[in-house]
Every structure is written in C-alpha cells, then in structure tokens.
Design an enzyme around this catalytic site. Structure first.
Site, mmCIF file in Angstrom:
data_model
loop_
_atom_site.group_PDB
_atom_site.id
_atom_site.type_symbol
_atom_site.label_atom_id
_atom_site.label_comp_id
_atom_site.label_asym_id
_atom_site.label_seq_id
_atom_site.Cartn_x
_atom_site.Cartn_y
_atom_site.Cartn_z
ATOM 1 N N VAL A 219 0.731 10.657 -5.204
ATOM 2 C CA VAL A 219 0.962 12.020 -4.718
ATOM 3 C C VAL A 219 2.288 12.531 -5.276
ATOM 4 C CG1 VAL A 219 1.102 13.478 -2.665
ATOM 5 C CG2 VAL A 219 -0.266 11.377 -2.596
ATOM 6 N N ASP B 252 -4.277 -13.911 -4.007
ATOM 7 C CA ASP B 252 -4.980 -14.727 -5.002
ATOM 8 C C ASP B 252 -6.116 -13.900 -5.593
ATOM 9 O OD1 ASP B 252 -6.910 -14.591 -3.001
ATOM 10 O OD2 ASP B 252 -6.504 -16.601 -2.257
ATOM 11 N N GLY C 206 3.749 11.739 -7.859
ATOM 12 C CA GLY C 206 4.513 10.665 -8.491
ATOM 13 C C GLY C 206 5.280 9.821 -7.486
ATOM 14 N N ARG D 163 0.818 -1.223 0.000
ATOM 15 C CA ARG D 163 0.000 0.000 0.000
ATOM 16 C C ARG D 163 0.846 1.266 0.000
ATOM 17 N NH1 ARG D 163 -3.745 2.296 4.604
ATOM 18 N NH2 ARG D 163 -5.321 3.436 3.403
ATOM 19 N N HIS E 107 0.341 4.773 -2.152
ATOM 20 C CA HIS E 107 0.140 6.089 -1.536
ATOM 21 C C HIS E 107 1.289 7.041 -1.840
ATOM 22 C CE1 HIS E 107 -3.282 5.173 1.538
ATOM 23 N NE2 HIS E 107 -3.459 4.574 0.374
ATOM 24 N N ASP E 108 2.447 6.504 -2.204
ATOM 25 C CA ASP E 108 3.545 7.355 -2.662
ATOM 26 C C ASP E 108 3.281 7.822 -4.090
ATOM 27 O OD1 ASP E 108 6.014 8.682 -2.741
ATOM 28 O OD2 ASP E 108 7.027 6.920 -3.571
ATOM 29 N N HIS F 85 -6.418 -5.633 -2.573
ATOM 30 C CA HIS F 85 -7.244 -5.866 -1.388
ATOM 31 C C HIS F 85 -7.538 -7.354 -1.195
ATOM 32 C CE1 HIS F 85 -8.773 -1.403 -1.394
ATOM 33 N NE2 HIS F 85 -7.496 -1.511 -1.136
ATOM 34 N N ASP G 47 -10.141 -9.375 2.434
ATOM 35 C CA ASP G 47 -10.591 -10.577 1.723
ATOM 36 C C ASP G 47 -10.963 -11.613 2.771
ATOM 37 O OD1 ASP G 47 -10.715 -13.135 0.624
ATOM 38 O OD2 ASP G 47 -8.818 -12.975 -0.464
ATOM 39 N N PRO H 247 -7.814 7.925 -3.626
ATOM 40 C CA PRO H 247 -9.264 7.687 -3.524
ATOM 41 C C PRO H 247 -9.672 7.307 -2.104
ATOM 42 C CG PRO H 247 -8.294 6.410 -5.330
ATOM 43 C CD PRO H 247 -7.161 7.000 -4.561
#
Ligand code: HEM
Ligand SMILES: *[C@@H]1O[C@H](CO)[C@@H](O)[C@H](O)[C@H]1NC(C)=O
Ligand SMILES: *[C@@H]1O[C@H](CO)[C@@H](O)[C@H](O)[C@H]1NC(C)=O
Ligand SMILES: *[C@@H]1O[C@H](CO)[C@@H](O)[C@H](O)[C@H]1NC(C)=O
Length: 324
Positions: A67, A250, A69, A59, A63-64, A190, A242, A160
């Site tokens: 913002v 998976d 790039g 993640r 998140h890098d 996710h 999940d 988002p």
C-alpha cells in the site's frame, strides 16, 4: 572545467544519489549503531512470549509494502486527517503486532531520537521474525522514511484476498513489481501463523456457488476443518496455515499444497491453476534450501517497493501518528 573538478562533481553526484534514493544495509551504522540489535531484542522478547508474533510481524511488512510502498502507512491510527489502514478488509480483526512495533520505536527513540523510521522497523522485524521461526536471514536494505498519510482504499484494493482468483493475485503482485517467482516464494510465509475461519469458510461449504466444497481441498482435511469452522458462527476461530509444522519456518507449506492441504484458496490455486506456479510449488516442496534462498531474495525485493527516501516523508516519533 578541468578533469579533476569534473571527476569530483561526478563523484559527488554519485554519493548524493546513493544516499538519496537507494536503500542500503549500513544506513544506520553511524547514526544509530545499535538500531538492529535493539529491534532484534524486542522482537525476540515478544516471540518468546508468544510464538505467533513472528508470523504477525512478518505479515505487517507485507501489508505495509503493498500500500503506497514500504512507508509505514499501515501503522498510522485514525485521526482528524487520517483514515487508518487498520480498518481495511484485510487488516480489520486480523493484522496484529502493533504494540510490539510501539515497543521497538520507544526503545529506538531513547537510543537515537527521530533517526530510525517505522518503515525500517517493519522491514527489520520481518527478517528477525523469520530467523526466530527457524528460517534463513538476509541483510535488510535500510533508509526508508515514513509516510505522512495512509490509504484505506489502497489497502482494500492492493492486498490480495484469500478468495481472489490466481490471475487477480498475479496482477496485484505485478502492480508492485513482483513476479510469479516472488509470489510463490513469498506465499511461503504461510508456513507460520494462523488464519480465521472466515478467511476460508467458503471453501468448506460452497466454493463455486453450487453448494459443494472446493474439490481441490483434501476431503479428510476439509472434514477436520469443518468441525471448528461451521457454516455460520465461529468466524474468528483460528487455524494453522501450515498444519504440519505451524510454528517453524520450513517448506511444509509447499508440501501441504501438493497434498491438497493448503488452507486458503489463494494457497491452493498456486498448485491447481497454473503450470508455471505449480512447477515452483513442486520445486520448493522438494528443495527447502531453494525456497529459503528465494524467500530472502523476494523479501528484499518486496522491501524495495517505492520507499520514501532523502527528504521525502519524515521519521515519525510515534509510529501511530505523523509528527505535528
Ligand atoms: C499471495 C497473496 C496472499 C494472500 C491472499 C494472503 C492472505 C492471508 C490471509 C487471509 C491470512 C489470514 C488472516 C486472518 O484470517 O486473520 C494470512 C495470514 C498471514 N499471511 Fe498472508 N496472504 C498472502 C501473501 C502473504 C505474503 C506475501 C506474506 C509475507 C511476506 C504473508 C504473510 C502472512 C502471515 C505470516 C500470516 C499469519 C499472520 C498471523 O498469524 O498473525 N502473506 N494471509
Ligand atoms: C477509523 O474511523 C472510521 C470512520 O471514521 C471507522 O470506520 C474505522 O473503523 C476506524 N478505524 C479504526 C482502525 O479504528
Ligand atoms: C470474497 O470474500 C469477500 C469477503 O468475504 C466477499 O465479499 C466476496 O464476495 C468474495 N468474493 C468471491 C469472488 O467469492
Ligand atoms: C451457494 O452460493 C450460491 C451463490 O452465492 C447461493 O445461491 C446458494 O444458495 C448457496 N448454497 C448453499 C447450499 O449455501
């Protein structure tokens, strides 16, 4: 000018531009040949200690990149000149794994000082995490440099939110050059990791403001979620993204969505709000190999979001602060 001279100049300009602005997997082969092995070892140790760390590291790259790039801006702490992105709505009480990135950086600084960027560490750690969780790997293009600043507004606006509408999410991806296929494939992240009650509570009690639960959420799954995600309190209680195979990379994320068991609203809307994304969700639910292949392609694409290259930015010595 004779032709050999012209050719030489042409060749030179090609070499210069190739080393100047395009990422490539062999970037550290001569300057830090052990770089990739060092990253992998530290990630492996961290994930062996805590399985969830694979998800958290994956993640961080997202998140890098969303913002300014893929420039390591996410990793900067507050200072006299910087307002850290770590305090943004998507990151606060949520983004984690920064200590692992520090450990990787420390090991790399010992091996080859000021050579491997923090932005590249994030890209490599995301790939290694995917593989350690059971996913398919990919070659990571390298050569990103680190930013001299951060943007908390960029973090709040660009990443988002779980309650964004599908059109808003699509727009936020489009703004960084990612399309519908990338959106659906990358959402497949996710398939591992956790979310807090606060990230989906609204769906359980008052989705549209009429006091009703989200009708697209499977009723028995909703009832199960409500037991540990009450109307008030328990904000930070954790839930698997999940529910079937929370620690394995998976395609159950997609199968769950088809069954009305996507945890976040942003997950479920991929199936309920557009025929195009619905078809992609179905495809990946039915074909795990197709998902794995597209995920790798889309991760490389995400990793290419406006990197700093050449002489732009710097190679930080400490990922938490700019060099003095
Ligand atoms: C499509 C838009 C997306 C939205 C709205 C979204 C939102 C979220 C939210 C709300 C959480 C839980 C945070 C919390 O409650 O603390 C989460 C977790 C996570 N997200 Fe996303 N996400 C999106 C796309 C992505 C992408 C593109 C990736 C990676 C390429 C990703 C990787 C992850 C991972 C691995 C976790 C679990 C982290 C952990 O357990 O520490 N997400 N996401
Ligand atoms: C950074 O500082 C601001 C205010 O100066 C504060 O609101 C924010 O919580 C801090 N961020 C972090 C990650 O500590
Ligand atoms: C989405 O969630 C945020 C944070 O909880 C909240 O401030 C905002 O009002 C919500 N937006 C919608 C459209 O529900
Ligand atoms: C649901 O949300 C709406 C709009 O935010 C609010 O007016 C209403 O009181 C809420 N209903 C319940 C049962 O919480």
């Amino acid at each position: 000018m004779d032709t050999s001279m012209t050719l030489l100049l042409l060749l030179l300009s090609v070499v210069v531009s190739a080393s100047g602005d395009k990422l490539f997997p062999q970037f550290y082969d001569r300057s830090c040949p052990k770089a990739q092995q060092i990253v992998k070892n530290v990630v492996q140790n961290a994930v062996a200690k805590e399985t969830r760390m694979a998800a958290s590291l994956l993640r961080l790259h997202f998140h890098d990149c969303f913002v300014k790039g893929c420039d390591g801006s996410l990793l900067l702490d507050n200072s006299s000149t910087i307002v850290s992105e770590k305090g943004s709505v998507p990151n606060r009480n949520s983004a984690r794994g920064f200590e692992v990135i520090d450990r990787i950086k420390d090991a790399l600084e010992k091996e080859c000082p000021q050579t491997v960027s923090c932005a590249d560490i994030l890209a490599l750690a995301a790939r290694d995490s995917t593989v350690l969780a059971g996913g398919l790997g990919w070659e990571v293009p390298l050569g990103r440099r680190d930013s001299l600043g951060a943007s908390i507004q960029g973090s709040n606006r660009g990443i988002p939110a779980p309650n964004n509408t599908l059109p808003t999410i699509i727009t936020k991806f489009k703004l960084v050059g990612l399309d519908l296929v990338d959106l659906v494939a990358l959402s497949g992240s996710h398939t591992i990791g956790n979310a807090r009650c606060t990230s989906f509570r609204q769906r359980l009690y008052n989705q549209t403001g009429n006091g009703q639960a989200d009708a697209t959420l499977d009723a028995s799954y909703a009832a199960q979620l409500r037991t540990r995600c009450p109307k008030s309190g328990g904000d930070n209680n954790l839930f698997f993204l999940d529910l079937v195979s929370p620690k394995t990379f998976d395609n159950y994320y997609f199968k769950n969505i088809v069954a009305g068991k996507g945890l976040l609203s942003s997950d479920q809307v991929l199936f309920t709000r557009s025929g195009a994304t619905m078809a992609l969700v179905r495809r990946y639910a039915e074909n795990g190999a197709a998902f794995a292949k597209q995920f790798a392609v889309s991760m490389v694409k995400m990793g290419n979001i406006s990197p700093l290259t050449g002489t732009k930015g710097e190679i930080r010595k400490n990922c938490r602060k700019v060099n003095s």
